[in-house]
Scaffold this motif. Sequence first.
Motif, PDB file in Angstrom:
ATOM      1  N   UNK B   1       0.841  -1.206   0.000  1.00  0.00           N
ATOM      2  CA  UNK B   1       0.000   0.000   0.000  1.00  0.00           C
ATOM      3  C   UNK B   1       0.876   1.256   0.000  1.00  0.00           C
ATOM      4  N   UNK B   2       0.312   2.310  -0.491  1.00  0.00           N
ATOM      5  CA  UNK B   2       1.091   3.552  -0.579  1.00  0.00           C
ATOM      6  C   UNK B   2       0.952   4.324   0.720  1.00  0.00           C
ATOM      7  N   UNK B   3       1.231   5.596   0.671  1.00  0.00           N
ATOM      8  CA  UNK B   3       1.110   6.436   1.871  1.00  0.00           C
ATOM      9  C   UNK B   3      -0.264   6.247   2.487  1.00  0.00           C
ATOM     10  N   UNK B   5      -2.414   8.133   3.843  1.00  0.00           N
ATOM     11  CA  UNK B   5      -3.126   9.369   4.144  1.00  0.00           C
ATOM     12  C   UNK B   5      -4.600   9.269   3.799  1.00  0.00           C
ATOM     13  N   UNK B   6      -5.117   8.053   3.748  1.00  0.00           N
ATOM     14  CA  UNK B   6      -6.550   7.983   3.472  1.00  0.00           C
ATOM     15  C   UNK B   6      -7.303   8.627   4.622  1.00  0.00           C
ATOM     16  N   UNK B   7      -8.267   9.412   4.251  1.00  0.00           N
ATOM     17  CA  UNK B   7      -8.870  10.356   5.185  1.00  0.00           C
ATOM     18  C   UNK B   7      -9.913   9.718   6.075  1.00  0.00           C
ATOM     19  N   UNK B   8     -10.092  10.320   7.215  1.00  0.00           N
ATOM     20  CA  UNK B   8     -11.313  10.110   7.980  1.00  0.00           C
ATOM     21  C   UNK B   8     -12.262  11.213   7.560  1.00  0.00           C
ATOM     22  N   UNK B   9     -13.399  10.816   7.065  1.00  0.00           N
ATOM     23  CA  UNK B   9     -14.313  11.778   6.451  1.00  0.00           C
ATOM     24  C   UNK B   9     -15.638  11.737   7.167  1.00  0.00           C
ATOM     25  N   UNK B  10     -16.423  12.775   6.957  1.00  0.00           N
ATOM     26  CA  UNK B  10     -17.802  12.707   7.418  1.00  0.00           C
ATOM     27  C   UNK B  10     -18.673  12.274   6.262  1.00  0.00           C
ATOM     28  N   UNK B  11     -19.673  11.499   6.595  1.00  0.00           N
ATOM     29  CA  UNK B  11     -20.581  11.053   5.559  1.00  0.00           C
ATOM     30  C   UNK B  11     -21.991  11.490   5.927  1.00  0.00           C
ATOM     31  N   UNK B  82     -19.263  13.379  -3.848  1.00  0.00           N
ATOM     32  CA  UNK B  82     -18.107  13.428  -2.979  1.00  0.00           C
ATOM     33  C   UNK B  82     -17.011  14.376  -3.401  1.00  0.00           C
ATOM     34  N   UNK B  83     -17.324  15.369  -4.225  1.00  0.00           N
ATOM     35  CA  UNK B  83     -16.258  16.292  -4.616  1.00  0.00           C
ATOM     36  C   UNK B  83     -15.663  16.948  -3.370  1.00  0.00           C
ATOM     37  N   UNK B  84     -14.345  17.086  -3.341  1.00  0.00           N
ATOM     38  CA  UNK B  84     -13.687  17.541  -2.111  1.00  0.00           C
ATOM     39  C   UNK B  84     -14.191  18.896  -1.623  1.00  0.00           C
ATOM     40  N   UNK B  91     -14.393  18.131   4.179  1.00  0.00           N
ATOM     41  CA  UNK B  91     -14.743  17.014   3.321  1.00  0.00           C
ATOM     42  C   UNK B  91     -15.965  16.292   3.849  1.00  0.00           C
ATOM     43  N   UNK B  93     -18.944  13.597   2.340  1.00  0.00           N
ATOM     44  CA  UNK B  93     -19.460  12.807   1.227  1.00  0.00           C
ATOM     45  C   UNK B  93     -20.908  12.518   1.501  1.00  0.00           C
TER      46      UNK B  93
END
Lengths: 230, 230
Positions: B1-3, B5-11, B82-84, B91, B93
């Motif tokens: 897996x890469x960095x 930095x996958x976000x914690x977002x509100x949905x 989900x546009x930023x 953020x 979604x």
Amino acid sequence: MTTRDHALLRIAVDLCVLTVREGSLQALIITRGNEPFAGRLALPGGFVRTDEDIPDAAIRELGEETGLDLGRLHLEQCGVYGEPDRDPRGRVISVAHLVVMPDLPLPVAGSDASGAAWRPVDEIRGGLAFDHDRILNEAVERARRRLELTTLATRFCLPEFTIGDLRTVYEIVWGEPVDPRNFSRKVVNTEGFVQPTGTKRVPPTGRPAALYRTGAATTLNPPILRAGGH
Amino acid sequence: MTTRDHALLRIAVDLCVLTVREGSLQALIITRGNEPFAGRLALPGGFVRTDEDIPDAAIRELGEETGLDLGRLHLEQCGVYGEPDRDPRGRVISVAHLVVMPDLPLPVAGSDASGAAWRPVDEIRGGLAFDHDRILNEAVERARRRLELTTLATRFCLPEFTIGDLRTVYEIVWGEPVDPRNFSRKVVNTEGFVQPTGTKRVPPTGRPAALYRTGAATTLNPPILRAGGH
DNA sequence: TCAAAAGTGTTGGATCTACACCCATGG
DNA sequence: CCATGGGTGTAGATCCAACACTTTTGA
């Protein structure tokens, strides 16, 4: 507003990448390298990053896990799967996507997955990790309906294809035979479905078939319906 | 897996609640009480809670903001937005939902919103907060297609309705006239669309009309297509 | 008897299915 | 000239839009 316990969650994209290959409908499947479900089969996918749009995340993940470039491929959202316990790592909401592509050689798998490979849908059904069986089934059913109402079938084909190629796509995705003679007329007479290139392809045996490219239309009017109703 | 930095977002869930009222297609709209977009019109909606399933969140928010009980109403996911930068707070979604219901008296607005009210779709188009105009347009277009292919129209009607009531739904949602005589036959001859109650309703003037209830079918085969193709 | 809305009959055209038949090529 | 797949013609069934016409009520 009530209590402010609205969650911070992770959001993922999952990809149901379909093609027609070796006479069957196949999906791009990875073998999971990490827990949970290490060693099990799953759809490609991964987490959406901060400030990354969802379609961009789908394109990026597909590139990382399979080396494919979604540039010219059909990508379509096809559902949100958000049950609280669908991922043992915690709350993850997944946006599923349907991708349709022709049978191209797979680039060597990228860094992420220890091998993405085409597998016939009928063989993997029932054996996927997470809730990916459900996602796969719903995506396949969506693709079947799309063939009735849109020009999606051309996305399964290479840039130049014959009416016979296109008919094979319908037969394999629907899982039922289609009359070649009537199908040919329907396609050619539907404004904007395909446009002739003027060239022909000679088969190993038989009459050469005219080659076509995708036309400008996206919806089929009238639709091309399956025999059984649904 | 890469960095990582996958976000914690509100949905969030947003609700496009549609009905047919006073001769027009109307949506349930709130006036925002808080920033951002205070005082502007918007679709009802709110954040999903920890351990709350997404449909449950939609049902809860609708209850909080409008007092409606979704128990018997049609609720259907219809897209992820989900546009930023779609929400100035950060953020977020949003999972959009289409709700269809008959023209019932609105319960008194609940705690959250200072007034949910029916507003004709044609009047509010273009004036909503966030990206809710886009959500509204896409949900309305989905409803239009659903009338062609499914029995959704009965969800706009009270439990007992006449074929004329049902036809009015089609005319108003599609925005085009429908031939009463042919429509009647199509509906009655489509297996499972409606079932007669055996009773009649007498109009202020004219011949009494037979009353029907929703039938068991959900998809229409053959479909009931609009005149213009699309 | 009239207005209004519900509902039936009918006709001509469009469309689809099924299948007979012809076309163009390699061996 | 035969096998093979591509493609056209056509008859019968079916479906559908359009519209004349009948039914059933209240006023």
